[in-house]
Scaffold this active site. Structure first.
Site, mmCIF file in Angstrom:
data_model
loop_
_atom_site.group_PDB
_atom_site.id
_atom_site.type_symbol
_atom_site.label_atom_id
_atom_site.label_comp_id
_atom_site.label_asym_id
_atom_site.label_seq_id
_atom_site.Cartn_x
_atom_site.Cartn_y
_atom_site.Cartn_z
ATOM 1 N N ARG A 12 -52.538 61.942 -36.523
ATOM 2 C CA ARG A 12 -53.667 62.483 -35.770
ATOM 3 C C ARG A 12 -54.325 63.560 -36.612
ATOM 4 O O ARG A 12 -53.652 64.394 -37.209
ATOM 5 C CB ARG A 12 -53.217 63.105 -34.446
ATOM 6 C CG ARG A 12 -52.597 62.133 -33.484
ATOM 7 C CD ARG A 12 -53.670 61.424 -32.689
ATOM 8 N NE ARG A 12 -53.081 60.460 -31.776
ATOM 9 C CZ ARG A 12 -53.297 59.152 -31.842
ATOM 10 N NH1 ARG A 12 -54.056 58.660 -32.779
ATOM 11 N NH2 ARG A 12 -52.745 58.344 -30.969
ATOM 12 N N GLU A 41 -63.541 63.028 -36.334
ATOM 13 C CA GLU A 41 -63.579 61.730 -37.002
ATOM 14 C C GLU A 41 -64.786 60.961 -36.500
ATOM 15 O O GLU A 41 -64.964 60.859 -35.286
ATOM 16 C CB GLU A 41 -62.292 60.973 -36.681
ATOM 17 C CG GLU A 41 -62.061 59.792 -37.574
ATOM 18 C CD GLU A 41 -60.662 59.235 -37.374
ATOM 19 O OE1 GLU A 41 -59.746 59.643 -38.098
ATOM 20 O OE2 GLU A 41 -60.518 58.410 -36.467
ATOM 21 N N HIS A 60 -59.517 55.545 -41.503
ATOM 22 C CA HIS A 60 -58.625 55.305 -40.359
ATOM 23 C C HIS A 60 -58.188 53.835 -40.309
ATOM 24 O O HIS A 60 -58.334 53.154 -39.302
ATOM 25 C CB HIS A 60 -59.311 55.710 -39.048
ATOM 26 C CG HIS A 60 -58.325 55.983 -37.950
ATOM 27 N ND1 HIS A 60 -58.555 56.929 -36.988
ATOM 28 C CD2 HIS A 60 -57.121 55.448 -37.650
ATOM 29 C CE1 HIS A 60 -57.532 56.949 -36.137
ATOM 30 N NE2 HIS A 60 -56.652 56.072 -36.527
#
Length: 99
Positions: A12, A41, A60
């Site tokens: 995270r 993000e 990601h």
């Protein structure tokens, strides 16, 4: 961390103090880092991390694998079956916990 250490975050973005990471990289207190997650993000274009030395930022994608691609349709079918039957779903996001 040792000055030869490399930090990798695939969990995270909020787990990491990105300002402290930037300082550690700039001052060569660690050898490098790789981030597959950031906070926020996506990482804004003007964020100073983009210019940090020895930093790799990926979009990601650390969870992508050939197994995951095969499992997703089966997972969807399982969840749809539960949903249409009015039963509790699994793998739900807890918005209060952030995951």
């Amino acid at each position: 961390m040792k000055s030869t250490a490399r930090l990798i975050n695939v969990a995270r973005g909020s787990l990491l103090d990105q300002s402290a990471l930037l300082a550690a990289l700039q001052q060569k207190r660690i050898a490098g880092a790789a981030l597959d997650v950031t906070d926020p993000e996506p990482l804004p274009a003007a964020d100073p991390l983009w210019k940090a030395p020895n930093l790799l930022v990926t979009p990601h994608t650390s969870a992508i694998s050939d197994r995951l691609c095969r499992a997703k349709p089966l997972l969807l079918l399982d969840l749809l079956e539960l949903w249409f039957a009015g039963r509790d779903l699994f793998n739900q996001v807890d918005l209060h916990r952030g995951y």
